[in-house]
Design a protein around this motif. Structure first.
Motif, PDB file in Angstrom:
ATOM      1  N   LEU A   1       0.793  -0.875   0.466  1.00 29.14           N
ATOM      2  CA  LEU A   1      -0.345  -0.446  -0.088  1.00 29.14           C
ATOM      3  C   LEU A   1       0.787   1.206   0.084  1.00 29.14           C
ATOM      4  CD1 LEU A   1      -3.102   1.112   0.350  1.00 29.14           C
ATOM      5  CD2 LEU A   1      -2.840   0.820   2.498  1.00 29.14           C
ATOM      6  N   PHE A   2       0.921   2.077  -0.979  1.00 29.51           N
ATOM      7  CA  PHE A   2       1.339   3.615  -1.020  1.00 29.51           C
ATOM      8  C   PHE A   2       0.667   4.554  -1.745  1.00 29.51           C
ATOM      9  CE2 PHE A   2       3.838   0.221  -3.577  1.00 29.51           C
ATOM     10  CZ  PHE A   2       5.557   0.322  -3.259  1.00 29.51           C
ATOM     11  N   VAL A   3       1.180   5.528  -1.037  1.00 28.06           N
ATOM     12  CA  VAL A   3       0.428   7.106  -0.697  1.00 28.06           C
ATOM     13  C   VAL A   3       1.157   7.852  -1.152  1.00 28.06           C
ATOM     14  CG1 VAL A   3      -0.570   6.505   1.150  1.00 28.06           C
ATOM     15  CG2 VAL A   3       1.528   7.825   1.712  1.00 28.06           C
ATOM     16  N   PRO A   4       0.669   9.750  -2.082  1.00 26.87           N
ATOM     17  CA  PRO A   4       1.264   9.874  -2.254  1.00 26.87           C
ATOM     18  C   PRO A   4       2.435  10.668  -0.779  1.00 26.87           C
ATOM     19  CG  PRO A   4      -0.577  10.386  -3.163  1.00 26.87           C
ATOM     20  CD  PRO A   4      -0.975   9.621  -1.898  1.00 26.87           C
ATOM     21  N   ALA A   5       3.599  11.408  -1.776  1.00 34.76           N
ATOM     22  CA  ALA A   5       4.752  11.789  -0.494  1.00 34.76           C
ATOM     23  C   ALA A   5       3.518  12.600   0.424  1.00 34.76           C
ATOM     24  CB  ALA A   5       5.555  12.734  -1.243  1.00 34.76           C
ATOM     25  N   SER A   6       2.635  13.522  -0.086  1.00 37.82           N
ATOM     26  CA  SER A   6       1.804  14.263   0.737  1.00 37.82           C
ATOM     27  C   SER A   6       1.072  13.285   1.834  1.00 37.82           C
ATOM     28  CB  SER A   6       1.626  14.899   0.014  1.00 37.82           C
ATOM     29  OG  SER A   6       0.830  14.630  -1.356  1.00 37.82           O
ATOM     30  N   GLY A   7       0.823  12.346   1.226  1.00 34.76           N
ATOM     31  CA  GLY A   7       0.231  11.488   2.440  1.00 34.76           C
ATOM     32  C   GLY A   7      -0.118  11.192   3.224  1.00 34.76           C
ATOM     33  N   ALA A   8      -0.357  10.033   3.709  1.00 29.22           N
ATOM     34  CA  ALA A   8      -0.085  10.290   5.149  1.00 29.22           C
ATOM     35  C   ALA A   8       1.095   9.479   5.877  1.00 29.22           C
ATOM     36  CB  ALA A   8      -1.751   8.566   5.769  1.00 29.22           C
ATOM     37  N   ALA A   9       0.849   9.584   7.534  1.00 30.10           N
ATOM     38  CA  ALA A   9       2.914   9.243   7.660  1.00 30.10           C
ATOM     39  C   ALA A   9       2.399   7.908   7.189  1.00 30.10           C
ATOM     40  CB  ALA A   9       3.087  10.102   8.679  1.00 30.10           C
ATOM     41  N   ASP A  10       1.974   7.114   8.313  1.00 26.70           N
ATOM     42  CA  ASP A  10       1.907   5.486   8.541  1.00 26.70           C
ATOM     43  C   ASP A  10       0.571   5.238   8.361  1.00 26.70           C
ATOM     44  OD1 ASP A  10       0.356   6.737  10.383  1.00 26.70           O
ATOM     45  OD2 ASP A  10       2.323   6.505  11.717  1.00 26.70           O
TER      46      ASP A  10
END
Length: 322
Positions: free
Chosen positions: A130-139
């Motif tokens: 599961l990946f998020v954008p760099a600006s997304g949730a920290a964890d």
């Protein structure tokens, strides 16, 4: 006497045919083999086949011709394979889409997973991350908190894709609101995730980790029971308290149903030898694929288990793909 003579000739002919059968099997392969990729050139499956093909050619002593037959999430290639002669001259690199097509669709994808294919050998597997954008949730805990507070969008490569099913499984396990956002392929889904148009994406390390290194994505958790050997810093869902989110893509060789056991064994032996080649080991590692040489029976068991698991997820999540 004439009847007796004819009978003797028939018996002799039958005996000759029986004696010739092993000779025909022993002659395999005697002409080029078609190795089908059920995707367009350039993806992970295509790279795997093009790495294996020269080694199989070397082991089997005949040309191995790579054929790209893309369409309908691998169903076009699989349907054509099912209708081919089970003589060992047409084989295909299948992945989890083979069972997903049957597990999530309301109508037949054009083949029966349990009846239309002979398994030869599994060659590798890779869990999704599961990946998020760099600006997304920290964890992951923060991501799940967000998904409890509001609907969270997760991109995928299309309805019924592995990324789609992974998000549905995570939603079932966490009782969050995860909205599936389908795209026409993994490329557009990834681009929209990087741009922050969606909150997350389930995809492979081969697709995601280069973007992590360039600072455009962040990995939150890997959908496997154990950490990845090459990326031990990515925690598992289990370790973070979310049990049972195990999402595996796998690759293996299949042929039409009825493939003779000795021909299957000959191809499997060539695959096993090919998998020892350092260049293939290196190529698999670059794709985040763990090598595997499950035999035909074990591979068939994996496919059956995966079909049942994803059919259950599709039913519980109310997924209907036509």
């Amino acid at each position: 006497m004439r009847v007796l003579s004819i009978l003797r000739l028939c018996i002799a002919g039958a005996a000759g045919a029986v004696a010739a059968a092993p000779a025909l099997a022993d002659s395999y392969p005697s002409r080029p083999i078609e190795f089908v990729v059920p995707y367009a050139p350039g993806g992970a499956s295509d790279i795997v086949v093009r790495a294996l093909a020269p080694q199989l050619q070397k082991q089997l002593g005949v040309s191995v011709v790579v054929i790209n037959r893309a369409g309908a999430n691998t169903a076009i290639a699989a349907t054509q394979l099912a209708r081919s002669a089970p003589d060992g001259y047409t084989i295909m690199l299948a992945d989890v889409a083979l069972v997903l097509n049957a597990a999530v669709r309301q109508t037949s994808p054009g083949y029966d997973v349990a009846k239309d294919f002979s398994t030869i050998a599994q060659v590798g597997s890779a869990p999704l991350v599961l990946f998020v954008p760099a600006s997304g949730a920290a964890d992951l805990p923060l991501f799940l908190k967000q998904a409890h507070d509001r609907p969270v969008n997760i991109a995928n490569a299309g309805p019924g894709s592995l990324g789609h099913l992974a998000a549905e499984l995570l939603q079932l396990r966490t009782k969050t609101t995860l909205v599936s956002v389908p795209y026409r392929g993994s490329g557009p889904a990834m681009n929209e995730t990087i741009a922050g148009q969606v909150d997350a994406i389930f995809t492979s390390t081969a697709s995601g980790m280069p973007l992590v290194k360039s600072g455009r994505l962040r990995p939150l958790a890997v959908a496997s029971p154990e950490p990845l050997k090459d990326f031990p810093e990515i925690p598992t869902f289990d370790r973070l308290g979310v049990q049972g989110v195990h999402v595996l893509n796998w690759w293996g060789l299949i042929a039409p149903a009825g493939l003779p056991a000795d021909i299957s064994a000959r191809i499997a032996k060539a695959v096993t030898a090919a998998m020892r080649d350092p260049a293939i080991v290196e190529r698999f590692a670059a794709l985040g694929i763990s090598p595997s040489t499950r035999d035909a029976a074990a591979f068939a068991g994996l496919m059956s288990k995966e079909f049942a698991a994803w059919r259950d997820v599709a039913t519980r999540a109310g997924i209907k793909v036509d």
